[in-house]
Design a protein around this motif. Sequence first.
Motif, PDB file in Angstrom:
ATOM      1  N   VAL A 213       0.912  -1.251  -0.285  1.00  0.00           N
ATOM      2  CA  VAL A 213      -0.312  -0.324   0.100  1.00  0.00           C
ATOM      3  C   VAL A 213       1.348   1.593  -0.320  1.00  0.00           C
ATOM      4  O   VAL A 213       2.373   1.259   0.830  1.00  0.00           O
ATOM      5  CB  VAL A 213      -1.168   0.192   1.375  1.00  0.00           C
ATOM      6  N   SER A 214       0.619   2.189  -0.938  1.00  0.00           N
ATOM      7  CA  SER A 214       1.303   3.373  -1.032  1.00  0.00           C
ATOM      8  C   SER A 214       0.647   4.823  -0.328  1.00  0.00           C
ATOM      9  O   SER A 214      -0.283   5.272  -0.732  1.00  0.00           O
ATOM     10  CB  SER A 214       1.529   4.312  -1.790  1.00  0.00           C
ATOM     11  N   MET A 215       0.908   5.542   0.796  1.00  0.00           N
ATOM     12  CA  MET A 215      -0.319   6.617   1.214  1.00  0.00           C
ATOM     13  C   MET A 215      -0.532   7.509  -0.637  1.00  0.00           C
ATOM     14  O   MET A 215      -1.322   7.602  -0.255  1.00  0.00           O
ATOM     15  CB  MET A 215       0.791   7.148   1.882  1.00  0.00           C
ATOM     16  N   LEU A 216       0.810   7.782  -1.385  1.00  0.00           N
ATOM     17  CA  LEU A 216       0.816   8.758  -2.287  1.00  0.00           C
ATOM     18  C   LEU A 216      -0.501   7.851  -3.114  1.00  0.00           C
ATOM     19  O   LEU A 216      -1.596   8.697  -3.078  1.00  0.00           O
ATOM     20  CB  LEU A 216       1.921   8.280  -2.654  1.00  0.00           C
ATOM     21  N   ASP A 217      -0.168   6.036  -3.715  1.00  0.00           N
ATOM     22  CA  ASP A 217      -1.541   6.051  -4.001  1.00  0.00           C
ATOM     23  C   ASP A 217      -2.597   6.086  -3.148  1.00  0.00           C
ATOM     24  O   ASP A 217      -4.032   6.396  -4.399  1.00  0.00           O
ATOM     25  CB  ASP A 217      -1.827   4.478  -4.233  1.00  0.00           C
ATOM     26  N   CYS A 218      -2.669   6.330  -2.445  1.00  0.00           N
ATOM     27  CA  CYS A 218      -4.729   5.547  -2.055  1.00  0.00           C
ATOM     28  C   CYS A 218      -5.001   7.500  -1.523  1.00  0.00           C
ATOM     29  O   CYS A 218      -5.986   7.217  -2.182  1.00  0.00           O
ATOM     30  CB  CYS A 218      -4.442   5.747  -0.370  1.00  0.00           C
ATOM     31  N   LEU A 219      -4.596   8.078  -1.918  1.00  0.00           N
ATOM     32  CA  LEU A 219      -4.744  10.138  -1.394  1.00  0.00           C
ATOM     33  C   LEU A 219      -4.859  10.065  -3.066  1.00  0.00           C
ATOM     34  O   LEU A 219      -5.908  10.916  -3.406  1.00  0.00           O
ATOM     35  CB  LEU A 219      -3.979  10.727  -1.225  1.00  0.00           C
TER      36      LEU A 219
END
Length: 414
Positions: A213-219
Amino acid sequence: MTANQARPLQGIRVLDLTVALAGPYGSMMLGGMGAEVIRVEAPGGGDIARTNPPFVGDHGIHFGQREGHDVSLTILNRARNKKSITLDLKSEQGRELFMRLAEASDVVIENFSEGTTAKLGVDYEQVRLRNPRIVYASVKAMGEPSAFPGLKGMDIIVQALSGLMEVTGYADGPPTRCGLPIADLVAPMYAVNGILAALIHRGRTGEGQRVQVSMLDCLASWVAEEHFDVLVREGYPSRNGNFHDRLAPFGVYPTQDGHVAIVAFQPDWMRGLLESIGQPALLDDPRFSSRGPRMRNAGALNEIICGWTSRRSTAAVVSDLLDKRGVPCAPVRKPDEVLHDQRLHDSGALMTLSHPQAGPVDAVGMGLPIRFSATPSQFDQPAMALGGANDEIYGGLLKLSPHELRALREAGIV
């Protein structure tokens, strides 16, 4: 909870290598749902969050230097329902102890900087050699490999790169950070979803796997929800402040003593709002007669509504719109009002924090806002002192003798 009530994840053991917030919130959720979470921290220091002020101890809550039995409120909040052990993963003995724990576990979750687990020899490739059934979850700021190598993944950095900051705030103001560390909170929730899905897959096939999981991908995926590419191309600003022009009237409006949120894009709500402000004829105004034109003329409509709300109290506006006409309308509450709302404490969304020695403290923590009809869940075990479960895990789970454990302590391994 009675003795015969198992929690949803009872029987699942999680090795927790997370620090700060982007990982610990996820492992705490797993613990609240019944998983046995073994939090692995460095001897003598542990998670850097342990040094976050304010602290709670013999002198109550304070922002001074930590001393004595002082514990960070951050840790009291994020480390509940976890068993804390210390382990030096940089040592050969430490890595071997970790691998033995991994062999007896179902899940590993980590959010170290990119490449750290490989350097330590505890990355997915190494762990799965010892336990092919392991579900190994990694939460990274910008993915792995990172598109921004060398850039530390703090929440505000991720907000800036995601586009979220650029669509938050007023059109004539600067990009604005969300008031909560939203990337740090969203990413672990996605990680928990991935972990649970991987456990279901393992139940069918016997296969473990890695969850990334990537924080950037999520946002970034959230920013895509609103189609800002199309809106900006058509001349709409990317930032609308407290208003949402596509759904006008939809926004936050000033009152004599505060602010209210109003949503009136549906025909009956729009009619109720215009009747309340004494201008029902605006329904026939071509600028406001349907949602398309209202989007183009949202500024003029909001000015009219602000002129009405600003002359009334918050309670009067809510009464006129919600109570009398069913138009969605609510006061904008201050955080302190929310944190002391007894209904939210009764539901379990919020709860009073406890010091491991002193008991309840005058501070509110996150609850687990998920309800199960047959299996209870909640963050009901207070945070442990650093290494508080060393004897239980090393002596009980790994069957180390008192002599072996003492030698590990003397060598600084645990």
